[in-house]
Design an enzyme around this catalytic site. Structure first.
Site, short mmCIF file in Angstrom:
data_model
loop_
_atom_site.label_atom_id
_atom_site.label_comp_id
_atom_site.label_asym_id
_atom_site.label_seq_id
_atom_site.Cartn_x
_atom_site.Cartn_y
_atom_site.Cartn_z
N GLU A 11 0.82 -1.21 0.00
CA GLU A 11 0.00 0.00 0.00
C GLU A 11 0.85 1.26 0.00
O GLU A 11 1.73 1.41 0.83
CB GLU A 11 -0.89 0.04 1.23
CG GLU A 11 -1.96 -0.99 1.24
CD GLU A 11 -2.80 -0.89 2.49
OE1 GLU A 11 -3.27 0.22 2.80
OE2 GLU A 11 -2.97 -1.91 3.15
N GLY A 12 0.59 2.12 -0.93
CA GLY A 12 1.23 3.42 -0.95
C GLY A 12 2.65 3.45 -1.49
O GLY A 12 3.22 4.50 -1.64
#
Length: 171
Positions: free
Chosen positions: A45-46
Site C-alpha cells: 500500500e502506498g
C-alpha cells in the site's frame, strides 16, 4: 557501451536472502534464530508497484506459494469501486502465480478499510459466480478484520463454502 538494469538479479538475491534468513533455508545470520516463518506479507500500500512481481516469481522458484491472500482493497487500480471489471482484471493478473489456492482479500465492512468494500449481495451475485468459472485455484475469501465483521462473514459463508465444494468436485 550501455548498461541495462535487470530487476531479476537483485530480486533473486532478495528472494534467496528471505528464504535463507527467515523461511526454510539455512544461514549463519538468521535474525530470529531457529524460528522458521511460514509466509511473507507483501503489504505494498502506498509504495511503488515496481518489481514486486519479479520478487514474487523469484520466491516462487523456492516453492513458497501454497496459499496467496491478495488484498483487493485500499488499492484503487484493482479494488471494487462500484464496478467489478477492474477487480476481475487484476484477479486474473494474479493467477499467473500458480499457487495451490488464491484468496480474495476484502474489507469486512466499509469502516474496515479506506476503500474497496464489496456489499455481500454484490459479492454473492456478481463476483463469486465469475471466479467460479475462471479460477480453479480460488481458495476462499479473506476478510479484514474480525473487529469490523458485523455479519459480513456469516452472510457470505454459505456461498463461499458452496463455491469451494463446486470447484473441488469439478477437479
Amino acid at each position: 557501451m550501455s548498461l541495462v538494469f535487470s530487476p531479476l538479479i537483485p530480486c533473486r538475491g532478495v528472494a534467496e536472502y528471505l528464504w535463507n534468513n527467515f523461511l526454510g533455508g539455512q544461514s549463519y545470520s538468521r535474525p530470529l534464530g531457529d524460528a522458521v516463518l511460514d509466509g511473507i506479507d507483501f503489504d505494498i500500500e502506498g509504495g511503488t508497484t515496481l518489481y514486486w512481481d519479479v520478487l514474487a516469481k523469484a520466491l516462487k522458484g523456492t516453492g513458497l506459494f501454497d496459499y496467496v491472500w491478495i488484498q483487493f482493497y485500499n488499492d484503487p487500480p484493482c479494488q471494487y469501486s462500484g464496478n467489478v471489471a477492474n477487480l476481475f482484471s487484476f484477479w486474473n493478473a494474479w493467477t499467473w502465480i500458480h499457487a495451490d489456492k488464491i484468496f480474495l482479500g476484502l474489507p469486512a465492512s466499509p469502516e474496515a478499510a479506506g476503500s474497496g468494500y464489496i456489499p455481500p449481495d454484490v459479492l454473492i451475485s456478481q463476483v463469486l459466480p465469475i471466479i467460479k468459472h475462471y479460477s480453479p485455484n480460488y481458495g476462499g475469501v479473506m476478510l479484514w478484520s474480525k473487529y469490523y465483521d458485523n455479519g459480513y462473514s456469516s452472510s457470505i459463508k454459505p456461498h463461499v463454502i458452496a463455491l469451494n465444494q463446486a470447484l473441488t468436485a469439478s477437479q
